[in-house]
Design a protein around this motif. Structure first.
Motif, mmCIF file in Angstrom:
data_model
loop_
_atom_site.group_PDB
_atom_site.id
_atom_site.type_symbol
_atom_site.label_atom_id
_atom_site.label_comp_id
_atom_site.label_asym_id
_atom_site.label_seq_id
_atom_site.Cartn_x
_atom_site.Cartn_y
_atom_site.Cartn_z
ATOM 1 N N ALA A 176 0.832 -1.210 0.000
ATOM 2 C CA ALA A 176 0.000 0.000 0.000
ATOM 3 C C ALA A 176 0.864 1.256 0.000
ATOM 4 O O ALA A 176 0.589 2.215 -0.735
ATOM 5 C CB ALA A 176 -0.937 -0.011 1.200
ATOM 6 N N VAL A 177 1.917 1.268 0.808
ATOM 7 C CA VAL A 177 2.808 2.433 0.850
ATOM 8 C C VAL A 177 3.521 2.592 -0.493
ATOM 9 O O VAL A 177 3.663 3.718 -1.010
ATOM 10 C CB VAL A 177 3.818 2.311 2.004
ATOM 11 N N LEU A 181 3.252 5.950 -2.803
ATOM 12 C CA LEU A 181 4.453 6.680 -3.210
ATOM 13 C C LEU A 181 4.561 6.771 -4.721
ATOM 14 O O LEU A 181 4.850 7.830 -5.286
ATOM 15 C CB LEU A 181 5.703 5.998 -2.643
ATOM 16 N N LYS A 182 4.316 5.661 -5.404
ATOM 17 C CA LYS A 182 4.457 5.663 -6.861
ATOM 18 C C LYS A 182 3.366 6.494 -7.531
ATOM 19 O O LYS A 182 3.613 7.154 -8.550
ATOM 20 C CB LYS A 182 4.492 4.231 -7.392
ATOM 21 N N ILE A 193 10.747 7.531 -10.510
ATOM 22 C CA ILE A 193 11.807 7.157 -9.578
ATOM 23 C C ILE A 193 11.407 5.839 -8.919
ATOM 24 O O ILE A 193 10.329 5.742 -8.336
ATOM 25 C CB ILE A 193 12.035 8.248 -8.511
ATOM 26 N N PRO A 194 12.236 4.796 -9.014
ATOM 27 C CA PRO A 194 11.856 3.485 -8.484
ATOM 28 C C PRO A 194 11.599 3.495 -6.970
ATOM 29 O O PRO A 194 12.221 4.252 -6.223
ATOM 30 C CB PRO A 194 13.065 2.611 -8.823
ATOM 31 N N VAL A 195 10.709 2.623 -6.557
ATOM 32 C CA VAL A 195 10.338 2.464 -5.144
ATOM 33 C C VAL A 195 10.404 0.976 -4.805
ATOM 34 O O VAL A 195 9.875 0.142 -5.539
ATOM 35 C CB VAL A 195 8.916 3.001 -4.875
ATOM 36 N N GLY A 196 11.064 0.650 -3.701
ATOM 37 C CA GLY A 196 11.175 -0.754 -3.319
ATOM 38 C C GLY A 196 11.264 -0.953 -1.828
ATOM 39 O O GLY A 196 10.976 -0.044 -1.041
ATOM 40 N N TYR A 197 11.718 -2.140 -1.440
ATOM 41 C CA TYR A 197 11.673 -2.573 -0.042
ATOM 42 C C TYR A 197 13.006 -3.191 0.354
ATOM 43 O O TYR A 197 13.679 -3.829 -0.465
ATOM 44 C CB TYR A 197 10.544 -3.593 0.133
ATOM 45 N N SER A 198 13.387 -3.004 1.626
ATOM 46 C CA SER A 198 14.610 -3.584 2.188
ATOM 47 C C SER A 198 14.228 -4.630 3.228
ATOM 48 O O SER A 198 13.607 -4.303 4.247
ATOM 49 C CB SER A 198 15.457 -2.468 2.827
ATOM 50 N N VAL A 224 1.043 -0.743 -9.639
ATOM 51 C CA VAL A 224 1.959 0.171 -8.956
ATOM 52 C C VAL A 224 2.253 -0.238 -7.517
ATOM 53 O O VAL A 224 3.131 0.339 -6.876
ATOM 54 C CB VAL A 224 1.436 1.631 -8.971
ATOM 55 N N SER A 225 1.560 -1.223 -7.008
ATOM 56 C CA SER A 225 1.835 -1.642 -5.632
ATOM 57 C C SER A 225 3.002 -2.621 -5.540
ATOM 58 O O SER A 225 3.547 -2.836 -4.447
ATOM 59 C CB SER A 225 0.592 -2.276 -4.996
#
Length: 474
Positions: A176-177, A181-182, A193-198, A224-225
């Motif tokens: 969801a976040v 953001l995207k 701008i790419p969005v990801g997770y750590s 986009v999620s």
């Protein structure tokens, strides 16, 4: 007053050079202009540590240009091309630091969260912490960094899943976040701008976390999620006796062999035993691990957890640690050009469709009905923030590091400076200057700001500049 030769070179240093923005192409980070693969060769950067984050102080890791100049020079000599910054204050001006890192070919991956309450998803209470106020903060970080060409990506979350219990309710909130953001970036940024997770390296849930975040809901590859990339905080390679097999790197390569998004180490560098020898660097950038896109060493400055490459002294000076020398030695052996110079594949694997079958554990919360964006946050996505701090590349007026830095043998490093790169290129171990952090008895001088800069400027440009100077003098 007549402008001096060195003043003229200082003006040249201020020219707004820029790296090419990075985009995604299948499982690779890609240079948007050359279409070459980009390997992450980087370090995690949070001077003062997480506990040092204080938004009321007027200071964060990217707010002091003098400190960034020192650290960029040292990172450039390591051959690094990326930093990860965990906690930033979106209300501060980051132009000098971002521009300094930009000029030496270093990208920034920025976390949108912070350790303060209300500024991250609480893994113990995801529904209660997913609020419009929280999303306002994440959008403010986007606004602050979207204008820098070397902003490589944003981390939407860090270790929100860190054991089996947190894998039940938390996964939908990560997606969801990312979605929010995207959607904000698509509406209010001039480029994607790419969005990801750590992710935490918890093997019981690691594969399911990656599989859940890379799949496409309803089979829509434009969903986009889904994560644009997947970072892994991995500390399994410990000591010089570790091997590709004993560290479990072979298992990671097997796990991610079918990835449809870039995977890289968002943290690595086990510090037991210490000092670290970093022989995992040869494996990470070697032929056995081309599935992964490199990694970020944890961490640049020495904090209480004892992972530092440099120590910042109480009097404002800095001292290189043996870990710096050892990492530099390993980086100098790399030929990442072979990995980065090939064009990214034109054939991209389609992401798997999301379903309960994409995860292997019945305990993992494979729920693809995501929470709705809070109404106040949807208004922000539609209309943007009111008067946000928006970063831009600015003139870098100095290349010379003003504070003292000492090599591991105690000798002061002379002539420490950044070396602006020409042609929108990213820094690599092949671009690195002469080491000032060498463990040898006499540290080699770094390139001076004047010499290094002049060597990178076309002669016709210099002639043109000095012609302008003559006009100014007259």
């Amino acid at each position: 007053m007549m402008l001096s030769y060195f003043t003229a070179l200082g003006l040249l240093a201020g020219a707004a050079l820029a790296v090419n923005p990075v985009v995604m192409k299948g499982a690779d980070f890609v240079d948007s202009t050359t279409n070459n693969r980009v390997m992450v060769i980087g370090v995690d950067y949070q001077p003062g540590g997480q506990s040092g984050y204080d938004p009321g102080s007027g200071v964060d890791p990217l707010s002091n240009g003098t400190v960034c100049l020192r650290d960029a020079a040292l990172m450039q000599d390591l051959g690094l091309n990326t930093i990860r910054v965990y906690n930033v204050d979106p209300d501060l001006n980051h132009d000098q630091c971002a521009s300094i890192f930009n000029e030496v070919g270093i990208y920034m991956i920025v976390d949108v969260n912070s350790p303060l309450g209300g500024e991250s998803i609480d893994r113990s209470n995801p529904s209660g912490s997913y609020t419009a106020s929280y999303l306002n903060r994440t959008f403010a970080v986007v606004e602050a960094f979207k204008g820098y060409p070397n902003t490589m990506a944003f981390f939407a979350g860090n270790e929100i899943i860190n054991d089996v219990p947190t894998s039940k309710a938390n996964p939908p909130y990560i997606r969801a976040v990312q979605r929010d953001l995207k959607n904000y970036i698509a509406k209010h940024s001039s480029r994607s701008i790419p969005v990801g997770y750590s992710a935490a390296d918890v093997r019981e849930v690691l594969q399911d976390t990656w599989a859940y975040l890379q799949c496409a809901i309803d089979g829509n590859d434009k969903d986009v999620s889904r994560s644009d990339f997947f970072g892994l905080n991995s500390y399994s390679w410990c000591g010089d006796q570790a091997t590709f097999q004993s560290a479990g790197y072979d298992a990671l390569v097997s796990m991610f062999s079918a990835t449809t998004i870039p995977v890289f180490f968002s943290e690595y560098g086990c510090n037991t035993p210490s000092p670290r020898v970093f022989n995992e660097v040869q494996a990470l950038y070697g032929p056995q691990m081309t599935t992964l896109s490199g990694g970020l060493v944890y961490e640049f400055t020495q904090e209480t957890s004892n992972f530092g490459l440099i120590n910042v002294n109480d009097n404002g000076t800095a001292s290189l640690l043996v870990d710096y020398d050892n990492l530099q030695s390993q980086m100098s052996k790399l030929n990442v050009t072979l990995l980065q110079s090939s064009n990214a594949s034109q054939t991209q694997a389609q992401p798997p469709a999301c379903s309960s079958g994409v995860v292997s554990s019945s305990q993992f919360g494979a729920n693809f009905t995501l929470p709705s964006t809070p109404s106040g946050a949807q208004d922000l996505i539609n209309n943007g923030l009111s008067n946000p701090q928006q970063g831009k590349v600015v003139q870098v007026s100095s290349t010379q590091v003003p504070m003292s830095v000492y090599a591991t043998n105690g000798s002061q490093i002379e002539g420490l400076a950044i070396k602006p790169l020409q042609g929108n290129q990213a820094n690599t171990p092949n671009q690195a200057g002469t080491s000032g952090g060498s463990a040898s008895n006499t540290p080699a001088p770094k390139h001076s700001g004047a010499t290094g800069l002049a060597s990178h400027m076309p002669g016709v440009f210099l002639v043109g500049l000095f012609s302008c100077i003559i006009v100014l003098v007259l």
